[in-house]
Design a protein around this motif. Structure first.
Motif, PDB file in Angstrom:
ATOM      1  N   ASP A 171       0.827  -1.210   0.000  1.00  0.00           N
ATOM      2  CA  ASP A 171       0.000   0.000   0.000  1.00  0.00           C
ATOM      3  C   ASP A 171       0.861   1.260   0.000  1.00  0.00           C
ATOM      4  O   ASP A 171       0.585   2.217  -0.728  1.00  0.00           O
ATOM      5  CB  ASP A 171      -0.929   0.011   1.217  1.00  0.00           C
ATOM      6  CG  ASP A 171      -2.040  -1.023   1.106  1.00  0.00           C
ATOM      7  OD1 ASP A 171      -2.399  -1.376  -0.034  1.00  0.00           O
ATOM      8  OD2 ASP A 171      -2.542  -1.477   2.151  1.00  0.00           O
ATOM      9  N   GLU A 172       1.907   1.261   0.823  1.00  0.00           N
ATOM     10  CA  GLU A 172       2.794   2.427   0.884  1.00  0.00           C
ATOM     11  C   GLU A 172       3.529   2.616  -0.439  1.00  0.00           C
ATOM     12  O   GLU A 172       3.640   3.733  -0.955  1.00  0.00           O
ATOM     13  CB  GLU A 172       3.802   2.257   2.026  1.00  0.00           C
ATOM     14  CG  GLU A 172       4.747   3.441   2.183  1.00  0.00           C
ATOM     15  CD  GLU A 172       5.771   3.233   3.286  1.00  0.00           C
ATOM     16  OE1 GLU A 172       6.648   4.101   3.447  1.00  0.00           O
ATOM     17  OE2 GLU A 172       5.694   2.195   3.977  1.00  0.00           O
ATOM     18  N   ALA A 173       4.028   1.514  -0.991  1.00  0.00           N
ATOM     19  CA  ALA A 173       4.746   1.597  -2.270  1.00  0.00           C
ATOM     20  C   ALA A 173       3.810   2.052  -3.384  1.00  0.00           C
ATOM     21  O   ALA A 173       4.197   2.835  -4.260  1.00  0.00           O
ATOM     22  CB  ALA A 173       5.351   0.236  -2.616  1.00  0.00           C
ATOM     23  N   TYR A 174       2.582   1.576  -3.346  1.00  0.00           N
ATOM     24  CA  TYR A 174       1.597   1.949  -4.367  1.00  0.00           C
ATOM     25  C   TYR A 174       1.293   3.443  -4.317  1.00  0.00           C
ATOM     26  O   TYR A 174       1.175   4.103  -5.356  1.00  0.00           O
ATOM     27  CB  TYR A 174       0.325   1.139  -4.166  1.00  0.00           C
ATOM     28  CG  TYR A 174      -0.808   1.523  -5.085  1.00  0.00           C
ATOM     29  CD1 TYR A 174      -0.703   1.355  -6.465  1.00  0.00           C
ATOM     30  CD2 TYR A 174      -1.994   2.046  -4.567  1.00  0.00           C
ATOM     31  CE1 TYR A 174      -1.748   1.709  -7.308  1.00  0.00           C
ATOM     32  CE2 TYR A 174      -3.044   2.396  -5.407  1.00  0.00           C
ATOM     33  CZ  TYR A 174      -2.919   2.227  -6.772  1.00  0.00           C
ATOM     34  OH  TYR A 174      -3.952   2.577  -7.607  1.00  0.00           O
ATOM     35  N   ALA A 175       1.183   3.989  -3.098  1.00  0.00           N
ATOM     36  CA  ALA A 175       0.917   5.424  -2.958  1.00  0.00           C
ATOM     37  C   ALA A 175       2.050   6.246  -3.570  1.00  0.00           C
ATOM     38  O   ALA A 175       1.813   7.236  -4.279  1.00  0.00           O
ATOM     39  CB  ALA A 175       0.737   5.780  -1.484  1.00  0.00           C
ATOM     40  N   LEU A 176       3.288   5.832  -3.318  1.00  0.00           N
ATOM     41  CA  LEU A 176       4.439   6.537  -3.894  1.00  0.00           C
ATOM     42  C   LEU A 176       4.487   6.359  -5.407  1.00  0.00           C
ATOM     43  O   LEU A 176       4.835   7.290  -6.143  1.00  0.00           O
ATOM     44  CB  LEU A 176       5.729   6.020  -3.257  1.00  0.00           C
ATOM     45  CG  LEU A 176       5.892   6.324  -1.762  1.00  0.00           C
ATOM     46  CD1 LEU A 176       7.114   5.607  -1.200  1.00  0.00           C
ATOM     47  CD2 LEU A 176       6.011   7.824  -1.531  1.00  0.00           C
ATOM     48  N   ALA A 177       4.131   5.168  -5.875  1.00  0.00           N
ATOM     49  CA  ALA A 177       4.129   4.910  -7.315  1.00  0.00           C
ATOM     50  C   ALA A 177       3.089   5.778  -8.016  1.00  0.00           C
ATOM     51  O   ALA A 177       3.321   6.271  -9.126  1.00  0.00           O
ATOM     52  CB  ALA A 177       3.848   3.433  -7.584  1.00  0.00           C
ATOM     53  N   ARG A 178       1.949   5.966  -7.381  1.00  0.00           N
ATOM     54  CA  ARG A 178       0.910   6.822  -7.971  1.00  0.00           C
ATOM     55  C   ARG A 178       1.389   8.268  -8.073  1.00  0.00           C
ATOM     56  O   ARG A 178       1.100   8.959  -9.056  1.00  0.00           O
ATOM     57  CB  ARG A 178      -0.367   6.753  -7.129  1.00  0.00           C
ATOM     58  CG  ARG A 178      -1.139   5.456  -7.269  1.00  0.00           C
ATOM     59  CD  ARG A 178      -2.492   5.543  -6.596  1.00  0.00           C
ATOM     60  NE  ARG A 178      -3.320   6.566  -7.223  1.00  0.00           N
ATOM     61  CZ  ARG A 178      -4.521   6.924  -6.761  1.00  0.00           C
ATOM     62  NH1 ARG A 178      -5.008   6.356  -5.665  1.00  0.00           N
ATOM     63  NH2 ARG A 178      -5.228   7.841  -7.386  1.00  0.00           N
ATOM     64  N   GLU A 179       2.129   8.715  -7.054  1.00  0.00           N
ATOM     65  CA  GLU A 179       2.686  10.067  -7.115  1.00  0.00           C
ATOM     66  C   GLU A 179       3.664  10.186  -8.279  1.00  0.00           C
ATOM     67  O   GLU A 179       3.649  11.175  -9.023  1.00  0.00           O
ATOM     68  CB  GLU A 179       3.396  10.401  -5.797  1.00  0.00           C
ATOM     69  CG  GLU A 179       2.463  10.557  -4.605  1.00  0.00           C
ATOM     70  CD  GLU A 179       3.221  10.882  -3.332  1.00  0.00           C
ATOM     71  OE1 GLU A 179       4.450  11.122  -3.409  1.00  0.00           O
ATOM     72  OE2 GLU A 179       2.593  10.890  -2.256  1.00  0.00           O
ATOM     73  N   ASN A 180       4.517   9.168  -8.424  1.00  0.00           N
ATOM     74  CA  ASN A 180       5.478   9.178  -9.536  1.00  0.00           C
ATOM     75  C   ASN A 180       4.759   9.169 -10.879  1.00  0.00           C
ATOM     76  O   ASN A 180       5.169   9.847 -11.827  1.00  0.00           O
ATOM     77  CB  ASN A 180       6.401   7.961  -9.442  1.00  0.00           C
ATOM     78  CG  ASN A 180       7.352   8.042  -8.267  1.00  0.00           C
ATOM     79  OD1 ASN A 180       7.501   9.089  -7.647  1.00  0.00           O
ATOM     80  ND2 ASN A 180       7.990   6.934  -7.945  1.00  0.00           N
ATOM     81  N   LYS A 181       3.691   8.387 -10.956  1.00  0.00           N
ATOM     82  CA  LYS A 181       2.923   8.298 -12.197  1.00  0.00           C
ATOM     83  C   LYS A 181       2.304   9.646 -12.543  1.00  0.00           C
ATOM     84  O   LYS A 181       2.324  10.077 -13.704  1.00  0.00           O
ATOM     85  CB  LYS A 181       1.838   7.235 -12.062  1.00  0.00           C
ATOM     86  CG  LYS A 181       1.008   7.034 -13.322  1.00  0.00           C
ATOM     87  CD  LYS A 181      -0.035   5.942 -13.120  1.00  0.00           C
ATOM     88  CE  LYS A 181      -0.866   5.742 -14.386  1.00  0.00           C
ATOM     89  NZ  LYS A 181      -1.895   4.681 -14.198  1.00  0.00           N
ATOM     90  N   ALA A 182       1.760  10.310 -11.524  1.00  0.00           N
ATOM     91  CA  ALA A 182       1.145  11.623 -11.756  1.00  0.00           C
ATOM     92  C   ALA A 182       2.186  12.630 -12.235  1.00  0.00           C
ATOM     93  O   ALA A 182       1.935  13.424 -13.146  1.00  0.00           O
ATOM     94  CB  ALA A 182       0.475  12.117 -10.478  1.00  0.00           C
ATOM     95  N   LYS A 183       3.373  12.575 -11.610  1.00  0.00           N
ATOM     96  CA  LYS A 183       4.445  13.485 -12.023  1.00  0.00           C
ATOM     97  C   LYS A 183       4.876  13.192 -13.456  1.00  0.00           C
ATOM     98  O   LYS A 183       5.130  14.105 -14.242  1.00  0.00           O
ATOM     99  CB  LYS A 183       5.642  13.347 -11.084  1.00  0.00           C
ATOM    100  CG  LYS A 183       5.396  13.880  -9.680  1.00  0.00           C
ATOM    101  CD  LYS A 183       6.606  13.641  -8.793  1.00  0.00           C
ATOM    102  CE  LYS A 183       6.354  14.116  -7.368  1.00  0.00           C
ATOM    103  NZ  LYS A 183       7.506  13.826  -6.481  1.00  0.00           N
ATOM    104  N   ALA A 184       4.973  11.901 -13.781  1.00  0.00           N
ATOM    105  CA  ALA A 184       5.387  11.517 -15.134  1.00  0.00           C
ATOM    106  C   ALA A 184       4.365  11.977 -16.157  1.00  0.00           C
ATOM    107  O   ALA A 184       4.717  12.483 -17.228  1.00  0.00           O
ATOM    108  CB  ALA A 184       5.578  10.004 -15.213  1.00  0.00           C
TER     109      ALA A 184
END
Length: 265
Positions: free
Chosen positions: A145-158
């Motif tokens: 869950d924590e990794a997914y939240a960070l991945a979503r942030e990275n995806k949004a930035k990308a």
């Protein structure tokens, strides 16, 4: 495939070693037809530690990777998040990487492993947008869950960066190309783009003021005696010659062409 799974910790390995030393190896170690390990990495280590000769069997099915993934996921004491991450990483090394036939393949993996579609989807997102967090999730150092939240942030930035780059391609292809080639950061390119826009505004402002000062008075002089009253003796910056008039007429012709091209009144 077994290398994807976190190894047994010291206590688990010690307990398994003691059990094998006392009762022998109950479940043979499984190899594929090429002799590669599919299941039993921990049991093999325990046999070596217990000085017990390991028993091997060869997998005879047509999906060795699927077998290794399924049997290890069901036997290992790991969380659903770890299992989903292992499944996603295993799939990334197959002929169907994340992003291809996404929905159908995700459903297939979920059915094979008994994991939910949501967990598989989260793991795929981490794999694609936060690859450095894959191993921490697998090893249990970080929750999915924590990794997914960070991945979503990275995806949004990308996604935001991609939108900005596409916009830059439309407004200034040369700067966009420099970003793609690595000569400029996206932020640096936009800073330079802003400077170029401001400089263009400044030049247009100067040109507009100049033409406002020159053309309307010239137009107002048409049909009057202004030209007939011209006296070189009073010329402040040198007399107006026929050559100067010819250049002025050429300039007005160019101006008229530009006005037509821009459809100005």
């Amino acid at each position: 495939m077994t290398a994807l799974f976190p190894p047994l910790d010291e206590d688990e390995l010690r307990a398994l070693t003691d059990d094998i030393r006392e009762r022998g190896l109950l479940h043979p170690i499984v190899l594929d037809p090429q002799g590669r390990l599919l299941d039993g990495r921990g049991r093999l280590r325990a046999c070596e530690a217990a000085s017990v000769e390991p028993a091997f069997v060869t997998y005879e099915g047509n999906d060795p990777s699927g077998y290794a993934l399924s049997v290890n996921l069901r036997r290992r004491n790991i969380s659903k998040g770890q299992a989903a991450m292992i499944s996603a990483k295993a799939r990334s090394g197959s002929e169907h990487p994340p992003g291809s036939d996404s929905e159908q393949t995700t459903r297939s993996v979920a059915e094979q492993t008994g994991l939910s579609l949501g967990r598989i989807s989260q793991a795929n997102t981490v794999l694609q947008h936060a690859a450095d967090l894959v191993d921490p999730v697998i090893n249990g150092a970080m929750g999915l869950d924590e990794a997914y939240a960070l991945a979503r942030e990275n995806k949004a930035k990308a996604n935001s960066a991609e939108v900005q780059l596409n916009r830059l391609r439309e407004e200034d292809p040369e700067l966009a190309e420099r970003v793609v080639e690595g000569d400029l950061t996206l932020a640096g390119a936009w800073a330079e783009r802003t400077e170029r826009v401001e400089e263009d505004k400044r030049q247009r402002r100067v040109a507009t003021r100049l033409l406002d000062e020159l053309v309307p008075p010239l137009a107002q002089a048409r049909g009057t005696r202004t030209f007939a009253r011209y006296d070189p003796a009073f010329a402040g910056s040198g007399p107006i010659t026929r050559e100067t008039i010819a250049h002025a007429m050429t300039a007005l012709t160019e101006m008229d062409q530009v006005w037509q091209e821009r459809d100005l009144p």
